[in-house]
Write a protein that holds these residues in place. Structure first.
Motif, PDB file in Angstrom:
ATOM      1  N   ILE A  15      -1.190  29.150  33.237  1.00 29.08           N
ATOM      2  CA  ILE A  15      -2.270  29.907  32.262  1.00 29.08           C
ATOM      3  C   ILE A  15      -2.900  28.934  31.483  1.00 29.08           C
ATOM      4  CG2 ILE A  15      -1.881  31.206  30.172  1.00 29.08           C
ATOM      5  CD1 ILE A  15       0.799  32.240  31.307  1.00 29.08           C
ATOM      6  N   VAL A  16      -2.731  27.812  31.052  1.00 29.79           N
ATOM      7  CA  VAL A  16      -3.269  26.736  30.261  1.00 29.79           C
ATOM      8  C   VAL A  16      -4.291  26.391  30.876  1.00 29.79           C
ATOM      9  CG1 VAL A  16      -3.397  24.670  29.127  1.00 29.79           C
ATOM     10  CG2 VAL A  16      -1.156  26.132  28.846  1.00 29.79           C
ATOM     11  N   ARG A  17      -4.364  26.216  32.223  1.00 30.13           N
ATOM     12  CA  ARG A  17      -5.695  25.798  33.076  1.00 30.13           C
ATOM     13  C   ARG A  17      -6.488  27.001  33.097  1.00 30.13           C
ATOM     14  NH1 ARG A  17      -2.024  22.421  36.658  1.00 30.13           N
ATOM     15  NH2 ARG A  17      -1.101  24.500  37.628  1.00 30.13           N
ATOM     16  N   GLU A  18      -6.313  28.118  32.687  1.00 30.11           N
ATOM     17  CA  GLU A  18      -7.297  29.122  32.675  1.00 30.11           C
ATOM     18  C   GLU A  18      -8.084  29.162  31.523  1.00 30.11           C
ATOM     19  OE1 GLU A  18      -7.941  31.507  35.337  1.00 30.11           O
ATOM     20  OE2 GLU A  18      -6.973  29.910  36.247  1.00 30.11           O
ATOM     21  N   ILE A  19      -7.566  28.435  30.450  1.00 23.96           N
ATOM     22  CA  ILE A  19      -8.302  28.492  29.330  1.00 23.96           C
ATOM     23  C   ILE A  19      -9.453  27.616  29.199  1.00 23.96           C
ATOM     24  CG2 ILE A  19      -8.243  27.788  26.643  1.00 23.96           C
ATOM     25  CD1 ILE A  19      -5.145  27.571  26.810  1.00 23.96           C
ATOM     26  N   PRO A  20     -10.743  28.151  29.031  1.00 26.68           N
ATOM     27  CA  PRO A  20     -11.997  27.816  29.244  1.00 26.68           C
ATOM     28  C   PRO A  20     -12.483  26.579  28.219  1.00 26.68           C
ATOM     29  CG  PRO A  20     -12.356  29.838  28.193  1.00 26.68           C
ATOM     30  CD  PRO A  20     -10.778  29.653  28.595  1.00 26.68           C
ATOM     31  N   PRO A  21     -13.136  25.679  28.389  1.00 25.35           N
ATOM     32  CA  PRO A  21     -13.493  24.486  27.538  1.00 25.35           C
ATOM     33  C   PRO A  21     -14.238  25.292  26.303  1.00 25.35           C
ATOM     34  CG  PRO A  21     -14.203  24.129  29.748  1.00 25.35           C
ATOM     35  CD  PRO A  21     -13.814  25.308  29.797  1.00 25.35           C
ATOM     36  N   GLY A  22     -14.010  24.917  25.299  1.00 27.22           N
ATOM     37  CA  GLY A  22     -14.371  25.128  23.718  1.00 27.22           C
ATOM     38  C   GLY A  22     -13.435  26.420  23.394  1.00 27.22           C
ATOM     39  N   LYS A  23     -12.466  26.850  23.880  1.00 29.98           N
ATOM     40  CA  LYS A  23     -11.744  27.876  23.527  1.00 29.98           C
ATOM     41  C   LYS A  23     -10.194  27.254  23.383  1.00 29.98           C
ATOM     42  CE  LYS A  23     -14.161  31.575  23.379  1.00 29.98           C
ATOM     43  NZ  LYS A  23     -14.385  32.367  22.112  1.00 29.98           N
ATOM     44  N   VAL A  24      -9.213  27.830  22.621  1.00 33.61           N
ATOM     45  CA  VAL A  24      -8.204  27.345  22.408  1.00 33.61           C
ATOM     46  C   VAL A  24      -7.102  28.561  22.340  1.00 33.61           C
ATOM     47  CG1 VAL A  24      -8.938  25.568  20.709  1.00 33.61           C
ATOM     48  CG2 VAL A  24      -8.172  27.862  19.789  1.00 33.61           C
ATOM     49  N   SER A  25      -5.914  28.285  22.384  1.00 34.44           N
ATOM     50  CA  SER A  25      -4.859  29.330  22.583  1.00 34.44           C
ATOM     51  C   SER A  25      -3.647  28.844  21.826  1.00 34.44           C
ATOM     52  CB  SER A  25      -4.337  29.592  23.843  1.00 34.44           C
ATOM     53  OG  SER A  25      -3.517  31.050  23.889  1.00 34.44           O
ATOM     54  N   VAL A  85      -4.741  12.760  16.717  1.00 32.74           N
ATOM     55  CA  VAL A  85      -6.287  12.445  16.728  1.00 32.74           C
ATOM     56  C   VAL A  85      -6.974  12.733  18.186  1.00 32.74           C
ATOM     57  CG1 VAL A  85      -7.862  10.413  16.588  1.00 32.74           C
ATOM     58  CG2 VAL A  85      -5.772  10.446  15.108  1.00 32.74           C
ATOM     59  N   GLU A  86      -6.088  12.336  19.273  1.00 29.95           N
ATOM     60  CA  GLU A  86      -6.710  12.642  20.529  1.00 29.95           C
ATOM     61  C   GLU A  86      -6.989  14.003  20.808  1.00 29.95           C
ATOM     62  OE1 GLU A  86      -4.300  11.313  23.642  1.00 29.95           O
ATOM     63  OE2 GLU A  86      -5.713  11.778  25.510  1.00 29.95           O
ATOM     64  N   GLN A  87      -5.725  14.926  20.367  1.00 25.13           N
ATOM     65  CA  GLN A  87      -6.261  16.423  20.732  1.00 25.13           C
ATOM     66  C   GLN A  87      -7.607  16.728  20.077  1.00 25.13           C
ATOM     67  OE1 GLN A  87      -2.776  18.786  19.875  1.00 25.13           O
ATOM     68  NE2 GLN A  87      -3.586  20.486  20.912  1.00 25.13           N
ATOM     69  N   ARG A  88      -7.689  16.447  18.768  1.00 27.98           N
ATOM     70  CA  ARG A  88      -8.658  17.006  17.769  1.00 27.98           C
ATOM     71  C   ARG A  88     -10.003  16.550  18.592  1.00 27.98           C
ATOM     72  NH1 ARG A  88      -9.662  17.018  11.535  1.00 27.98           N
ATOM     73  NH2 ARG A  88     -11.876  17.084  11.562  1.00 27.98           N
ATOM     74  N   THR A  89      -9.974  15.120  19.044  1.00 31.57           N
ATOM     75  CA  THR A  89     -11.180  14.581  19.293  1.00 31.57           C
ATOM     76  C   THR A  89     -11.677  15.216  20.823  1.00 31.57           C
ATOM     77  OG1 THR A  89     -10.697  12.276  18.647  1.00 31.57           O
ATOM     78  CG2 THR A  89     -12.363  12.304  20.482  1.00 31.57           C
ATOM     79  N   ARG A  90     -10.647  15.461  21.236  1.00 30.22           N
ATOM     80  CA  ARG A  90     -11.241  16.324  22.627  1.00 30.22           C
ATOM     81  C   ARG A  90     -11.700  17.647  22.386  1.00 30.22           C
ATOM     82  NH1 ARG A  90      -7.329  15.416  27.903  1.00 30.22           N
ATOM     83  NH2 ARG A  90      -6.681  13.191  27.665  1.00 30.22           N
ATOM     84  N   LEU A  91     -11.041  18.282  21.579  1.00 27.45           N
ATOM     85  CA  LEU A  91     -11.606  19.626  20.940  1.00 27.45           C
ATOM     86  C   LEU A  91     -13.009  19.589  20.672  1.00 27.45           C
ATOM     87  CD1 LEU A  91      -8.348  21.454  19.602  1.00 27.45           C
ATOM     88  CD2 LEU A  91      -9.601  21.989  21.961  1.00 27.45           C
ATOM     89  N   GLU A  92     -12.983  18.620  19.844  1.00 27.52           N
ATOM     90  CA  GLU A  92     -14.468  18.407  19.145  1.00 27.52           C
ATOM     91  C   GLU A  92     -15.726  18.224  20.233  1.00 27.52           C
ATOM     92  OE1 GLU A  92     -13.399  15.467  16.105  1.00 27.52           O
ATOM     93  OE2 GLU A  92     -13.727  17.374  14.590  1.00 27.52           O
ATOM     94  N   ASP A  93     -15.154  17.480  21.115  1.00 26.23           N
ATOM     95  CA  ASP A  93     -16.082  17.135  22.226  1.00 26.23           C
ATOM     96  C   ASP A  93     -16.493  18.395  23.152  1.00 26.23           C
ATOM     97  OD1 ASP A  93     -15.863  14.499  21.962  1.00 26.23           O
ATOM     98  OD2 ASP A  93     -14.689  13.984  23.297  1.00 26.23           O
ATOM     99  N   GLU A  94     -15.597  19.439  23.031  1.00 23.03           N
ATOM    100  CA  GLU A  94     -15.930  20.568  23.645  1.00 23.03           C
ATOM    101  C   GLU A  94     -16.801  21.596  22.690  1.00 23.03           C
ATOM    102  OE1 GLU A  94     -12.127  22.179  25.209  1.00 23.03           O
ATOM    103  OE2 GLU A  94     -12.270  20.569  26.934  1.00 23.03           O
ATOM    104  N   GLY A  95     -16.925  21.103  21.459  1.00 21.16           N
ATOM    105  CA  GLY A  95     -17.600  22.171  20.775  1.00 21.16           C
ATOM    106  C   GLY A  95     -16.918  22.772  19.690  1.00 21.16           C
ATOM    107  N   VAL A  96     -15.469  22.482  19.640  1.00 16.85           N
ATOM    108  CA  VAL A  96     -14.635  23.309  18.717  1.00 16.85           C
ATOM    109  C   VAL A  96     -14.809  22.485  17.188  1.00 16.85           C
ATOM    110  CG1 VAL A  96     -12.173  23.849  18.078  1.00 16.85           C
ATOM    111  CG2 VAL A  96     -13.122  24.057  20.570  1.00 16.85           C
TER     112      VAL A  96
END
Length: 126
Positions: A15-25, A85-96
């Motif tokens: 399921i997690v693999r289905e989450i598109p970049p720039g989105k969160v669940s 930090v890593e999680q946040r950085t990754r999300l920001e890189d996707e535009g979140v």
DNA sequence: TCCTTGACTCAGA
DNA sequence: CTCTGAGCCAAGG
């Protein structure tokens, strides 16, 4: 070895693999997509499910975008040692974007979940 | 076997 | 908005 737990983890990862970049669940939402397994009662699962998803994330393989899963408050929650930090950085890189309270606006970024077709194909829905 | 933890959530204050 | 406490129970020490 406990096949039941492995099966549950793999389902969560799919399921997690289905989450598109720039989105969160959220942990809770993902848990909600899955039926109560291991013979847990509906009530017990609703209270424990989120943590079970968290457990699956803790053991996820590298091909799972674990960073797109946050808690119901819109914040990243990690182990005590890590500041997230890593999680946040990754999300920001996707535009979140995160606000000054380190929170994500779920109204804008929350993934609505896989389509029924996907759920049916994976045996999660009739 | 008992005790502590925990990538959670929700309701109150 | 932030902080607590309760609810739940599988894992690991």
């Amino acid at each position: 070895m406990i096949p039941d737990r492995m099966a549950y983890h793999q389902l969560v990862w799919e399921i997690v693999r289905e989450i598109p970049p720039g989105k969160v669940s959220t942990y809770g939402r993902i848990a909600g997509l899955l039926a109560p397994i291991h013979g847990m009662s509906e009530q017990a699962y609703s209270a424990r499910g989120a943590r079970m998803v968290g457990g699956a994330m803790a053991a996820c393989p590298s091909n799972v975008p674990w960073h797109r899963v946050i808690n119901a408050q819109g914040k990243v929650s990690l182990r005590k040692s890590d500041g997230g930090v890593e999680q946040r950085t990754r999300l920001e890189d996707e535009g979140v974007e995160f606000d000054e309270k380190d929170r994500v606006d779920l109204k804008r970024y929350l993934w609505q979940g896989p389509p029924d077709k996907w759920l049916i194909e994976h045996g999660l829905k009739d």
